[in-house]
Write a protein that holds these residues in place. Structure first.
Motif, PDB file in Angstrom:
ATOM      1  N   LYS A  51      54.434  50.034  19.625  1.00  0.00           N
ATOM      2  CA  LYS A  51      54.069  50.263  18.227  1.00  0.00           C
ATOM      3  C   LYS A  51      52.884  51.227  18.138  1.00  0.00           C
ATOM      4  CE  LYS A  51      53.333  47.794  13.895  1.00  0.00           C
ATOM      5  NZ  LYS A  51      54.545  48.395  13.305  1.00  0.00           N
ATOM      6  N   ALA A  52      53.055  52.242  17.346  1.00  0.00           N
ATOM      7  CA  ALA A  52      51.997  53.230  17.164  1.00  0.00           C
ATOM      8  C   ALA A  52      50.895  52.687  16.268  1.00  0.00           C
ATOM      9  CB  ALA A  52      52.572  54.504  16.553  1.00  0.00           C
ATOM     10  N   LEU A  53      49.685  53.146  16.510  1.00  0.00           N
ATOM     11  CA  LEU A  53      48.587  52.879  15.587  1.00  0.00           C
ATOM     12  C   LEU A  53      48.572  53.950  14.509  1.00  0.00           C
ATOM     13  CD1 LEU A  53      45.577  51.941  17.929  1.00  0.00           C
ATOM     14  CD2 LEU A  53      46.984  50.402  16.558  1.00  0.00           C
ATOM     15  N   PRO A  54      48.213  53.605  13.296  1.00  0.00           N
ATOM     16  CA  PRO A  54      48.081  54.620  12.243  1.00  0.00           C
ATOM     17  C   PRO A  54      46.798  55.426  12.468  1.00  0.00           C
ATOM     18  CG  PRO A  54      47.399  52.488  11.414  1.00  0.00           C
ATOM     19  CD  PRO A  54      47.937  52.246  12.798  1.00  0.00           C
ATOM     20  N   ILE A  55      46.761  56.614  11.922  1.00  0.00           N
ATOM     21  CA  ILE A  55      45.589  57.466  12.087  1.00  0.00           C
ATOM     22  C   ILE A  55      44.335  56.808  11.515  1.00  0.00           C
ATOM     23  CG2 ILE A  55      45.990  58.731   9.947  1.00  0.00           C
ATOM     24  CD1 ILE A  55      44.495  60.074  13.273  1.00  0.00           C
ATOM     25  N   THR A  56      44.500  55.926  10.533  1.00  0.00           N
ATOM     26  CA  THR A  56      43.345  55.240   9.946  1.00  0.00           C
ATOM     27  C   THR A  56      42.716  54.238  10.913  1.00  0.00           C
ATOM     28  OG1 THR A  56      44.908  53.683   8.942  1.00  0.00           O
ATOM     29  CG2 THR A  56      44.109  55.494   7.554  1.00  0.00           C
ATOM     30  N   SER A  57      43.381  53.986  12.039  1.00  0.00           N
ATOM     31  CA  SER A  57      42.846  53.057  13.037  1.00  0.00           C
ATOM     32  C   SER A  57      42.350  53.758  14.303  1.00  0.00           C
ATOM     33  CB  SER A  57      43.915  52.029  13.434  1.00  0.00           C
ATOM     34  OG  SER A  57      44.241  51.195  12.342  1.00  0.00           O
ATOM     35  N   VAL A  58      42.507  55.077  14.364  1.00  0.00           N
ATOM     36  CA  VAL A  58      42.094  55.836  15.552  1.00  0.00           C
ATOM     37  C   VAL A  58      41.031  56.836  15.120  1.00  0.00           C
ATOM     38  CG1 VAL A  58      42.829  57.334  17.440  1.00  0.00           C
ATOM     39  CG2 VAL A  58      44.372  55.538  16.606  1.00  0.00           C
ATOM     40  N   HIS A  59      39.790  56.537  15.480  1.00  0.00           N
ATOM     41  CA  HIS A  59      38.649  57.324  14.997  1.00  0.00           C
ATOM     42  C   HIS A  59      38.115  58.212  16.133  1.00  0.00           C
ATOM     43  CE1 HIS A  59      38.972  54.426  11.817  1.00  0.00           C
ATOM     44  NE2 HIS A  59      38.621  53.435  12.611  1.00  0.00           N
ATOM     45  N   ARG A  60      38.452  59.491  16.045  1.00  0.00           N
ATOM     46  CA  ARG A  60      38.018  60.427  17.097  1.00  0.00           C
ATOM     47  C   ARG A  60      36.786  61.213  16.658  1.00  0.00           C
ATOM     48  NH1 ARG A  60      40.073  64.374  19.933  1.00  0.00           N
ATOM     49  NH2 ARG A  60      41.359  65.272  18.297  1.00  0.00           N
ATOM     50  N   TYR A  61      35.920  61.482  17.638  1.00  0.00           N
ATOM     51  CA  TYR A  61      34.706  62.234  17.331  1.00  0.00           C
ATOM     52  C   TYR A  61      34.410  63.253  18.430  1.00  0.00           C
ATOM     53  CZ  TYR A  61      32.310  59.273  20.772  1.00  0.00           C
ATOM     54  OH  TYR A  61      31.945  58.631  21.934  1.00  0.00           O
ATOM     55  N   ARG A  62      33.569  64.219  18.090  1.00  0.00           N
ATOM     56  CA  ARG A  62      33.026  65.189  19.054  1.00  0.00           C
ATOM     57  C   ARG A  62      31.566  65.405  18.679  1.00  0.00           C
ATOM     58  NH1 ARG A  62      33.617  70.024  22.133  1.00  0.00           N
ATOM     59  NH2 ARG A  62      35.188  68.920  23.335  1.00  0.00           N
ATOM     60  N   MET A 106      37.723  53.601  18.425  1.00  0.00           N
ATOM     61  CA  MET A 106      36.863  54.771  18.286  1.00  0.00           C
ATOM     62  C   MET A 106      36.696  55.393  19.656  1.00  0.00           C
ATOM     63  SD  MET A 106      33.109  55.237  16.524  1.00  0.00           S
ATOM     64  CE  MET A 106      32.191  54.442  17.824  1.00  0.00           C
ATOM     65  N   LEU A 107      36.985  56.677  19.754  1.00  0.00           N
ATOM     66  CA  LEU A 107      36.871  57.363  21.034  1.00  0.00           C
ATOM     67  C   LEU A 107      36.546  58.828  20.787  1.00  0.00           C
ATOM     68  CD1 LEU A 107      40.470  57.905  22.504  1.00  0.00           C
ATOM     69  CD2 LEU A 107      40.013  57.309  20.139  1.00  0.00           C
ATOM     70  N   GLY A 108      35.794  59.393  21.705  1.00  0.00           N
ATOM     71  CA  GLY A 108      35.407  60.780  21.533  1.00  0.00           C
ATOM     72  C   GLY A 108      34.718  61.323  22.763  1.00  0.00           C
ATOM     73  N   ASP A 109      34.179  62.522  22.624  1.00  0.00           N
ATOM     74  CA  ASP A 109      33.525  63.162  23.750  1.00  0.00           C
ATOM     75  C   ASP A 109      32.331  63.970  23.271  1.00  0.00           C
ATOM     76  OD1 ASP A 109      34.941  65.164  22.449  1.00  0.00           O
ATOM     77  OD2 ASP A 109      35.752  66.067  24.265  1.00  0.00           O
ATOM     78  N   VAL A 110      31.605  64.501  24.233  1.00  0.00           N
ATOM     79  CA  VAL A 110      30.461  65.364  23.964  1.00  0.00           C
ATOM     80  C   VAL A 110      30.779  66.761  24.495  1.00  0.00           C
ATOM     81  CG1 VAL A 110      28.750  63.534  23.886  1.00  0.00           C
ATOM     82  CG2 VAL A 110      29.355  64.538  26.080  1.00  0.00           C
ATOM     83  N   ARG A 111      30.073  67.735  24.020  1.00  0.00           N
ATOM     84  CA  ARG A 111      30.465  69.133  24.212  1.00  0.00           C
ATOM     85  C   ARG A 111      30.414  69.639  25.646  1.00  0.00           C
ATOM     86  NH1 ARG A 111      26.308  72.798  21.483  1.00  0.00           N
ATOM     87  NH2 ARG A 111      25.250  72.330  23.442  1.00  0.00           N
TER      88      ARG A 111
END
Length: 208
Positions: A95-106, A8-13
């Motif tokens: 090996k790539a991670l599937p999108i279901t394992s990479v949770h992005r947020y803003r 899980m990774l993300g940023d703030v505005r």
């Protein structure tokens, strides 16, 4: 297939609003010097060529603004996007991670009660999201509506921490789960995706 790896990774505005206050430059020379406090010379030079800089006679505030934009990108916005892209599209042999394992947020949302202890002029900068993640805002003036939207935002996180499917909702690397200014939570196209990857690439190429 991915050994249970979940990210899980993300940023703030508003990272730019905070960084522009930290040792702000007043001209080209001081902009370059302040960036060199963070990054090696070749990276700084590449960044200065990548961004549209103020004119030589521009007032100090314009140099502060561009400094906030550059450091906000390089410390947060571009790095999050570059890392996400690398996880989903790694170099050959990895090996790539599937999108279901990479949770992005803003996170664009900021509770009004934060004004009592965090200057409104820094907007939604890093640290302003802590009352959401740790629910400390519940003891610091969150209204009933604030609590409701915060709990809704945290629902997938509870599953994420427990190792269960989080149902994040994103279908591709260029999508992000966003906590909007209004408190609405939605999955949207990331408007800063291409910009962030461009900065990531500039920094990467400068270090090769």
């Amino acid at each position: 297939a991915n050994n249970g790896v979940q990210v899980m990774l993300g940023d703030v505005r508003d990272e730019r609003l905070l960084y522009r206050l930290v040792n702000p430059p007043s001209d080209y020379a001081t902009l370059k010097r302040q960036l060199q406090n963070y990054y090696p010379g070749p990276v700084v030079q590449a960044l200065l060529m990548h961004y549209d800089l103020p004119g030589e006679e521009a007032p100090a505030v314009e140099w502060q603004d561009i400094y906030g934009i550059i450091t906000g990108d390089c410390q947060s916005h571009a790095m999050v996007r570059g890392l996400a892209h690398s996880l989903l599209h790694p170099p050959e042999g990895s090996k790539a991670l599937p999108i279901t394992s990479v949770h992005r947020y803003r996170i664009n949302w900021r509770a009004k009660s934060l004004d009592a202890w965090l200057d409104p002029k820094v907007g939604v900068c890093h640290g302003a999201d802590m009352p959401i993640w740790w629910c400390s805002g519940f003891r610091a003036g969150f209204t009933d509506e604030d609590k409701k939207v915060t709990q809704e935002w945290l629902k997938p996180l509870a599953n994420f921490v427990a190792g269960r499917e989080s149902k994040w909702g994103t279908k591709g690397g260029d999508e992000v789960r966003r906590f909007d200014e209004s408190g609405e939570i939605m999955v949207v196209k990331d408007e800063d995706w291409k910009k962030g990857l461009a900065v990531w690439d500039v920094m990467h190429q400068a270090q090769r």
